[in-house]
Enzyme design. Structure first.
Site, PDB file in Angstrom:
ATOM      1  N   GLU A 109     -81.281  14.371  28.266  1.00  0.00           N
ATOM      2  CA  GLU A 109     -80.717  13.138  28.709  1.00  0.00           C
ATOM      3  C   GLU A 109     -80.711  11.717  27.438  1.00  0.00           C
ATOM      4  O   GLU A 109     -79.624  10.840  27.753  1.00  0.00           O
ATOM      5  CB  GLU A 109     -81.557  12.575  29.449  1.00  0.00           C
ATOM      6  CG  GLU A 109     -81.461  13.783  31.072  1.00  0.00           C
ATOM      7  CD  GLU A 109     -80.476  13.125  32.087  1.00  0.00           C
ATOM      8  OE1 GLU A 109     -79.892  11.960  31.509  1.00  0.00           O
ATOM      9  OE2 GLU A 109     -80.450  13.539  32.950  1.00  0.00           O
ATOM     10  N   ARG A 121     -89.915   0.402  55.876  1.00  0.00           N
ATOM     11  CA  ARG A 121     -89.826  -0.233  55.458  1.00  0.00           C
ATOM     12  C   ARG A 121     -89.672  -0.570  54.203  1.00  0.00           C
ATOM     13  O   ARG A 121     -88.233  -1.380  54.035  1.00  0.00           O
ATOM     14  CB  ARG A 121     -88.596  -1.526  56.164  1.00  0.00           C
ATOM     15  CG  ARG A 121     -88.289  -1.403  58.245  1.00  0.00           C
ATOM     16  CD  ARG A 121     -87.924  -2.696  58.145  1.00  0.00           C
ATOM     17  NE  ARG A 121     -87.465  -1.858  59.962  1.00  0.00           N
ATOM     18  CZ  ARG A 121     -88.479  -1.797  60.645  1.00  0.00           C
ATOM     19  NH1 ARG A 121     -89.227  -2.588  61.097  1.00  0.00           N
ATOM     20  NH2 ARG A 121     -88.145  -1.932  62.129  1.00  0.00           N
ATOM     21  N   HIS A 167     -74.436  18.603  38.487  1.00  0.00           N
ATOM     22  CA  HIS A 167     -75.271  19.307  39.556  1.00  0.00           C
ATOM     23  C   HIS A 167     -75.156  20.429  40.026  1.00  0.00           C
ATOM     24  O   HIS A 167     -75.299  21.039  41.180  1.00  0.00           O
ATOM     25  CB  HIS A 167     -75.099  17.803  40.263  1.00  0.00           C
ATOM     26  CG  HIS A 167     -75.788  16.643  40.133  1.00  0.00           C
ATOM     27  ND1 HIS A 167     -75.825  15.246  40.115  1.00  0.00           N
ATOM     28  CD2 HIS A 167     -77.075  16.157  39.076  1.00  0.00           C
ATOM     29  CE1 HIS A 167     -76.736  14.224  39.856  1.00  0.00           C
ATOM     30  NE2 HIS A 167     -77.039  15.220  38.592  1.00  0.00           N
ATOM     31  N   ASN A 223     -74.260   9.030  34.080  1.00  0.00           N
ATOM     32  CA  ASN A 223     -73.731  10.419  34.286  1.00  0.00           C
ATOM     33  C   ASN A 223     -73.047  11.402  34.093  1.00  0.00           C
ATOM     34  O   ASN A 223     -72.651  12.097  34.252  1.00  0.00           O
ATOM     35  CB  ASN A 223     -72.821  10.380  36.424  1.00  0.00           C
ATOM     36  CG  ASN A 223     -73.911   9.683  37.014  1.00  0.00           C
ATOM     37  OD1 ASN A 223     -75.203   9.955  37.927  1.00  0.00           O
ATOM     38  ND2 ASN A 223     -73.656   8.091  38.073  1.00  0.00           N
ATOM     39  N   ARG A 277     -72.851   1.219  35.040  1.00  0.00           N
ATOM     40  CA  ARG A 277     -74.085   2.090  35.268  1.00  0.00           C
ATOM     41  C   ARG A 277     -73.489   3.756  35.820  1.00  0.00           C
ATOM     42  O   ARG A 277     -74.195   4.446  34.920  1.00  0.00           O
ATOM     43  CB  ARG A 277     -74.864   2.007  35.936  1.00  0.00           C
ATOM     44  CG  ARG A 277     -76.771   2.438  36.285  1.00  0.00           C
ATOM     45  CD  ARG A 277     -77.160   1.632  37.599  1.00  0.00           C
ATOM     46  NE  ARG A 277     -77.955   3.178  37.548  1.00  0.00           N
ATOM     47  CZ  ARG A 277     -79.847   2.866  38.659  1.00  0.00           C
ATOM     48  NH1 ARG A 277     -79.945   1.715  38.872  1.00  0.00           N
ATOM     49  NH2 ARG A 277     -80.792   3.594  37.842  1.00  0.00           N
ATOM     50  N   LYS A 306     -80.525   2.773  28.670  1.00  0.00           N
ATOM     51  CA  LYS A 306     -80.667   2.541  29.756  1.00  0.00           C
ATOM     52  C   LYS A 306     -81.433   1.231  30.986  1.00  0.00           C
ATOM     53  O   LYS A 306     -80.525   0.973  31.342  1.00  0.00           O
ATOM     54  CB  LYS A 306     -80.992   4.285  30.236  1.00  0.00           C
ATOM     55  CG  LYS A 306     -81.022   3.928  31.820  1.00  0.00           C
ATOM     56  CD  LYS A 306     -81.700   4.997  32.590  1.00  0.00           C
ATOM     57  CE  LYS A 306     -81.827   4.840  33.950  1.00  0.00           C
ATOM     58  NZ  LYS A 306     -82.317   6.511  34.927  1.00  0.00           N
ATOM     59  N   GLU A 343     -75.387   0.531  40.968  1.00  0.00           N
ATOM     60  CA  GLU A 343     -74.202   1.834  39.943  1.00  0.00           C
ATOM     61  C   GLU A 343     -73.159   1.444  40.831  1.00  0.00           C
ATOM     62  O   GLU A 343     -71.841   2.069  41.668  1.00  0.00           O
ATOM     63  CB  GLU A 343     -74.611   2.577  40.277  1.00  0.00           C
ATOM     64  CG  GLU A 343     -73.736   4.109  39.749  1.00  0.00           C
ATOM     65  CD  GLU A 343     -73.667   5.428  39.598  1.00  0.00           C
ATOM     66  OE1 GLU A 343     -73.940   5.606  40.144  1.00  0.00           O
ATOM     67  OE2 GLU A 343     -74.927   5.717  39.743  1.00  0.00           O
ATOM     68  N   LYS A 401     -83.298   4.168  41.117  1.00  0.00           N
ATOM     69  CA  LYS A 401     -82.058   5.566  41.985  1.00  0.00           C
ATOM     70  C   LYS A 401     -83.807   6.467  42.741  1.00  0.00           C
ATOM     71  O   LYS A 401     -84.646   7.310  42.195  1.00  0.00           O
ATOM     72  CB  LYS A 401     -81.491   6.651  40.961  1.00  0.00           C
ATOM     73  CG  LYS A 401     -80.151   5.638  41.025  1.00  0.00           C
ATOM     74  CD  LYS A 401     -79.110   6.623  40.174  1.00  0.00           C
ATOM     75  CE  LYS A 401     -78.235   6.478  39.678  1.00  0.00           C
ATOM     76  NZ  LYS A 401     -77.502   7.075  39.237  1.00  0.00           N
ATOM     77  N   HIS A 459     -83.019  20.735  35.380  1.00  0.00           N
ATOM     78  CA  HIS A 459     -82.077  19.199  34.814  1.00  0.00           C
ATOM     79  C   HIS A 459     -81.271  18.883  34.029  1.00  0.00           C
ATOM     80  O   HIS A 459     -80.007  19.089  34.209  1.00  0.00           O
ATOM     81  CB  HIS A 459     -82.436  18.228  35.931  1.00  0.00           C
ATOM     82  CG  HIS A 459     -81.381  16.961  36.144  1.00  0.00           C
ATOM     83  ND1 HIS A 459     -80.448  16.676  36.644  1.00  0.00           N
ATOM     84  CD2 HIS A 459     -81.524  15.798  35.418  1.00  0.00           C
ATOM     85  CE1 HIS A 459     -79.915  15.862  36.414  1.00  0.00           C
ATOM     86  NE2 HIS A 459     -80.815  15.208  35.758  1.00  0.00           N
ATOM     87  N   HIS A 470     -73.490  15.146  34.774  1.00  0.00           N
ATOM     88  CA  HIS A 470     -73.788  15.046  36.122  1.00  0.00           C
ATOM     89  C   HIS A 470     -73.544  16.158  36.920  1.00  0.00           C
ATOM     90  O   HIS A 470     -73.439  16.457  37.563  1.00  0.00           O
ATOM     91  CB  HIS A 470     -74.225  13.898  36.372  1.00  0.00           C
ATOM     92  CG  HIS A 470     -75.526  13.591  35.599  1.00  0.00           C
ATOM     93  ND1 HIS A 470     -76.207  13.317  34.315  1.00  0.00           N
ATOM     94  CD2 HIS A 470     -77.238  13.307  35.982  1.00  0.00           C
ATOM     95  CE1 HIS A 470     -77.285  12.970  33.451  1.00  0.00           C
ATOM     96  NE2 HIS A 470     -78.052  12.691  34.509  1.00  0.00           N
TER      97      HIS A 470
END
Length: 348
Positions: free
Chosen positions: A176, A112, A239, A232, A228, A214, A224, A134, A252, A235
């Site tokens: 990025e 956990r 993606h 993206n 935030r 960032k 997010e 993330k 990426h 992205h």
């Protein structure tokens, strides 16, 4: 985990981002380092020489986005159980963004949730994926659709690790950096236009500025729910490109670069971005040999893939678009007709 102070360090609510040579790290419990064979061969001894713990173990995983899946996660968890890690143990993500994402996820679900730290060895991981908590893995529906928010206990940024980074991977990381400048900092963007990234001081300053940008966004919106999501930019398109090309054709950052160009086309269509601004972004991406073209094989299929994006809600797609250079906005009410028109330009 203890380390030395540094005036460059950036402090977030739950952890600190450390800059400079890797300091002496100490941990009272067991430590499991997760890396890949290439990074282990290049840099593992450096890490081990600076690490003190009750017991130290190392688990290597295959290198590449295509291995960012449940099978690899299970391998990390098996190693943790075999070495009898407990809730006071620590995982160390030692590598690029793929390793950071998976170690964050594995540490977040092991018993956990246990602590982990990030020691990123690629430019992309240093300026982006190691910061913000993330975590996640891919599946056939898309990228990073399975995961959770799990903040590291610390992030250690050492630009010297980049000396062994292939030029293509360094350039992909610059996508990025450019993304963050376009979205949040016009003066930073302008400085990148003439930056000599072979100068170690310039490199450190660029990394620092990108991370600081960032970090401020993450501190304001950790999970997010708002601003935030602006990170993206590029992205939503990128993606889909990664998934449709099998997570192997493009790095990426390269897919994000193409996605930025697609987003810019849409922003220009909506009068958010001028042609001169769009050209400036294109020129900077091309300076780092980042791909800026892509052949869409099936426009309708690409369009439908938008709805698997994590930002889509109630069958509406939220697009992150530059509003000039240095600003960003969200657009949801964009007609299918306009989107198909933009996508059609990449199908010719």
């Amino acid at each position: 985990m203890e380390s030395q102070a540094n005036p460059l360090n950036i402090t977030l609510p739950s952890y600190t981002i450390h800059f400079g040579d890797l300091p002496k790290l100490t941990h009272k419990g067991k430590v499991l380092i997760i890396t890949n064979p290439k990074i282990a061969g290049l840099h593992l001894q450096t890490l081990l020489a600076n690490l003190e713990a009750k017991e130290i173990y190392c688990h290597t995983i295959p290198d590449g986005e295509s291995y960012k899946n449940f099978e690899t996660i299970n391998g990390i968890l098996e190693a943790a159980f075999n070495h009898r890690l407990d809730r006071h143990s620590l995982m160390i993500a030692f590598g690029g963004g793929v390793i950071g994402d998976m170690v964050g996820f594995a540490s977040g679900i092991f018993m956990r949730g246990i602590d982990f730290i990030q020691i990123p060895t690629t430019l992309l991981a240093q300026v982006d994926s190691s910061v913000g908590g993330k975590t996640g893995i891919n599946n056939h529906f898309g990228k990073n659709l399975i995961g959770l928010f799990h903040q590291p206990k610390a992030v250690y940024i050492n630009p010297k690790f980049l000396a062994t980074l292939p030029k293509r991977e360094f350039n992909a990381g610059m996508a990025e950096v450019i993304k963050m400048a376009v979205c949040f900092n016009k003066s930073f963007f302008e400085s990148l236009q003439n930056a000599d990234m072979t100068n170690p001081n310039t490199l450190l300053e660029v990394i620092y500025q990108a991370i600081n940008t960032k970090a401020k966004v993450v501190a304001e919106d950790e999970k997010e729910h708002g601003i935030r999501a602006a990170l993206n930019y590029g992205h939503t398109f990128g993606h889909i490109i990664e998934r449709q090309s099998g997570y192997g054709t493009y790095l990426h950052g390269e897919a994000v670069g193409i996605g930025m160009i697609m987003a810019n086309k849409l922003a220009f269509k909506l009068n958010l971005l001028s042609q001169a601004e769009s050209n400036a972004i294109l020129t900077l991406l091309q300076h780092y040999q980042i791909p800026t073209t892509y052949k869409i094989q099936n426009v309708e299929s690409f369009y439908q893939a938008f709805f698997l994006d994590k930002k889509s809600l109630n069958d509406k797609i939220k697009f992150v678009l530059p509003n000039g250079i240095g600003n960003v906005c969200f657009k949801e009410e964009i007609s299918k007709e306009i989107l198909l028109e933009i996508l059609g330009e990449f199908a010719k």
